[in-house]
Motif scaffolding. Structure first.
Motif, short mmCIF file in Angstrom:
data_model
loop_
_atom_site.label_atom_id
_atom_site.label_comp_id
_atom_site.label_asym_id
_atom_site.label_seq_id
_atom_site.Cartn_x
_atom_site.Cartn_y
_atom_site.Cartn_z
N THR A 235 -2.84 10.53 11.99
CA THR A 235 -2.30 11.18 10.80
C THR A 235 -1.61 10.14 9.93
OG1 THR A 235 -1.96 13.23 12.02
CG2 THR A 235 -0.74 12.97 9.98
N GLY A 236 -1.91 10.17 8.64
CA GLY A 236 -1.31 9.24 7.71
C GLY A 236 -0.87 9.96 6.45
N ASN A 237 -0.40 9.18 5.50
CA ASN A 237 0.03 9.70 4.21
C ASN A 237 -0.45 8.69 3.16
OD1 ASN A 237 2.15 9.66 1.87
ND2 ASN A 237 2.38 11.68 2.82
N ILE A 238 -1.19 9.15 2.16
CA ILE A 238 -1.86 8.22 1.25
C ILE A 238 -0.86 7.28 0.59
CG2 ILE A 238 -3.25 8.03 -0.84
CD1 ILE A 238 -4.53 10.70 -0.12
N LEU A 239 0.24 7.80 0.09
CA LEU A 239 1.23 6.96 -0.58
C LEU A 239 1.97 6.06 0.40
CD1 LEU A 239 2.80 6.07 -3.06
CD2 LEU A 239 4.20 8.13 -2.86
N ARG A 240 2.39 6.64 1.52
CA ARG A 240 3.14 5.86 2.50
C ARG A 240 2.29 4.76 3.13
NH1 ARG A 240 4.66 9.80 5.70
NH2 ARG A 240 3.03 9.44 7.24
N SER B 133 -5.32 11.43 -26.32
CA SER B 133 -5.55 10.16 -27.00
C SER B 133 -5.91 9.02 -26.05
CB SER B 133 -4.31 9.78 -27.81
OG SER B 133 -3.18 9.66 -26.94
N GLU B 134 -5.92 9.30 -24.74
CA GLU B 134 -6.17 8.23 -23.76
C GLU B 134 -7.33 8.59 -22.85
OE1 GLU B 134 -1.58 6.55 -23.55
OE2 GLU B 134 -2.53 7.34 -21.73
N LYS B 135 -8.15 7.58 -22.53
CA LYS B 135 -9.36 7.82 -21.75
C LYS B 135 -9.17 7.65 -20.25
CE LYS B 135 -12.81 6.99 -25.31
NZ LYS B 135 -14.10 6.35 -25.65
N ARG B 136 -8.04 7.08 -19.85
CA ARG B 136 -7.85 6.86 -18.42
C ARG B 136 -6.50 7.37 -17.96
NH1 ARG B 136 -4.91 3.57 -15.07
NH2 ARG B 136 -5.83 3.11 -13.04
N MET B 137 -6.51 8.13 -16.88
CA MET B 137 -5.30 8.47 -16.14
C MET B 137 -5.58 8.14 -14.69
SD MET B 137 -3.08 12.00 -16.02
CE MET B 137 -2.24 11.65 -17.57
N ALA B 138 -4.74 7.37 -14.07
CA ALA B 138 -4.99 6.87 -12.71
C ALA B 138 -5.19 8.03 -11.74
CB ALA B 138 -3.83 6.00 -12.25
N THR B 139 -6.27 7.96 -10.96
CA THR B 139 -6.50 8.96 -9.92
C THR B 139 -5.36 8.93 -8.90
OG1 THR B 139 -8.86 8.49 -10.20
CG2 THR B 139 -8.24 9.89 -8.35
N SER B 140 -4.69 7.79 -8.81
CA SER B 140 -3.56 7.67 -7.88
C SER B 140 -2.45 8.67 -8.19
CB SER B 140 -3.00 6.25 -7.91
OG SER B 140 -3.96 5.33 -7.45
N ILE B 141 -2.38 9.16 -9.42
CA ILE B 141 -1.41 10.20 -9.74
C ILE B 141 -1.65 11.42 -8.86
CG2 ILE B 141 -0.73 11.88 -11.52
CD1 ILE B 141 -0.98 9.68 -13.58
N LEU B 142 -2.92 11.77 -8.68
CA LEU B 142 -3.25 12.88 -7.80
C LEU B 142 -2.83 12.59 -6.36
CD1 LEU B 142 -6.86 14.16 -8.70
CD2 LEU B 142 -4.76 15.51 -8.58
N TRP B 143 -3.18 11.40 -5.87
CA TRP B 143 -2.87 11.06 -4.48
C TRP B 143 -1.36 11.03 -4.26
CZ3 TRP B 143 -7.15 12.65 -4.02
CH2 TRP B 143 -8.34 12.03 -4.36
N ASN B 144 -0.60 10.51 -5.23
CA ASN B 144 0.85 10.48 -5.09
C ASN B 144 1.44 11.89 -5.02
OD1 ASN B 144 0.63 7.74 -5.23
ND2 ASN B 144 1.68 7.50 -7.17
N ARG B 145 0.98 12.76 -5.91
CA ARG B 145 1.51 14.13 -5.93
C ARG B 145 1.19 14.87 -4.64
NH1 ARG B 145 -0.15 15.93 -12.16
NH2 ARG B 145 1.39 14.61 -13.23
N ILE B 146 -0.03 14.68 -4.15
CA ILE B 146 -0.41 15.32 -2.90
C ILE B 146 0.43 14.79 -1.74
CG2 ILE B 146 -2.29 15.47 -1.20
CD1 ILE B 146 -4.22 15.59 -3.62
N SER B 147 0.76 13.49 -1.79
CA SER B 147 1.51 12.86 -0.70
C SER B 147 2.93 13.39 -0.56
CB SER B 147 1.56 11.34 -0.92
OG SER B 147 0.28 10.77 -0.86
N TYR B 148 3.47 13.99 -1.61
CA TYR B 148 4.81 14.55 -1.52
C TYR B 148 4.88 15.70 -0.52
CZ TYR B 148 5.33 12.20 -6.08
OH TYR B 148 5.35 11.29 -7.11
N GLU B 149 3.75 16.43 -0.36
CA GLU B 149 3.77 17.63 0.47
C GLU B 149 2.80 17.57 1.65
OE1 GLU B 149 3.42 21.34 -1.58
OE2 GLU B 149 4.60 20.65 -3.31
N PHE B 150 1.79 16.69 1.58
CA PHE B 150 0.73 16.73 2.58
C PHE B 150 0.43 15.35 3.16
CE2 PHE B 150 -0.07 20.36 -0.18
CZ PHE B 150 -0.32 21.38 0.73
#
Length: 258
Positions: free
Chosen positions: A152-157, A187-204
């Protein structure tokens, strides 16, 4: 090959979400790498970000082979295309494949069998999914492997405290991805996918699997090789990523270096 026991009402276990732009030749290689194992339980969602090549025609051809959804949007950028692909997915789990990625031989089988293995902890409430390894064009590992098999791991950790760097292949529950989905700036073409992984890591947490399932190719005109320039062009998105990462300090990870 078909899974005997369906995991959802429509049989779809895994959605392969593919944002793409002018990559018809590479996209074909990615399609061909999927193979036909568990084909009844896999769907492909391609969001065409305003391509001017033969992407639409290619997808129409592959609809005869796969359960494939093709969605066209004007050129807004990868983040918008990725978000749209996930919102249109219907599988239990999602894997993100860029059009210049390919699965290794039996890569899909490894993923599906890992998800269905009775002895893992995938059904526990605090587990968002599984994370697999990526290789380069020479099949060499990209970055660092996990410390132990199926732990078991945590993407951010894992990145912050254990220095598990390098591209990985996350296979995450669709309902969780939708819960934490970002909204790109118009107005921006890129948002880091890591934003998703970080948010998920807070709870899962996730289950780490030390197996390469896909290969990545870093094209000269792609995001990977031009990441610093792309970050400057998407300053709001970059600021959001760094601020959310910093604000989670002490909640998920504790690495001073990170």
């Amino acid at each position: 090959m078909t899974i005997k026991t369906p995991t959802t009402s429509n049989n779809i276990l895994l959605s392969v979400c593919v944002p793409t732009y002018n990559r018809d030749v590479l996209l074909k290689k990615m399609f061909d790498s999927i193979g036909f194992d568990y084909i009844d339980n896999i769907e492909i969602i391609v969001v065409d970000d305003g391509s001017e090549d033969s992407t639409r025609k290619l997808c129409e051809e592959y609809k005869n082979k796969y359960n494939l959804k093709y969605i066209y949007q004007k050129n807004l950028g990868r983040s918008h295309a990725l978000r749209l692909s996930i919102l249109n997915a219907s599988g239990s789990y999602v894997i993100i494949m860029d059009s210049d990625d390919v699965f290794i031989k039996n890569g899909i089988s490894v993923i599906v069998k890992s998800l269905l293995k009775p002895s893992n902890y995938i059904c526990e409430k605090n587990i968002a999914g599984m994370v697999f390894l990526c290789g380069d064009e020479n099949y060499d590992l990209i970055g660092k492997s996990f410390d132990s098999e199926k732990a078991t791991g945590n993407i951010l950790r894992d990145v912050a405290d254990f220095d598990i760097y390098g591209d990985k292949k996350e296979v995450i529950r669709l309902d969780i991805l939708k819960k934490f989905m970002y909204t790109p700036y118009e107005s921006e073409k890129r948002m880091a996918t890591s934003i998703l992984w970080n948010r998920i890591s807070y709870e899962f947490d996730v289950i780490n699997v030390n197996k390469i399932v896909a290969l990545k190719k870093y094209c000269d005109d792609g995001l990977g090789k031009n990441i610093n320039y792309v970050r400057m062009l998407s300053c709001k998105s970059s600021s959001l990523f760094y601020s959310e990462t910093l604000n989670s300090h002490g909640i998920v990870y504790s690495s001073y270096r990170y």
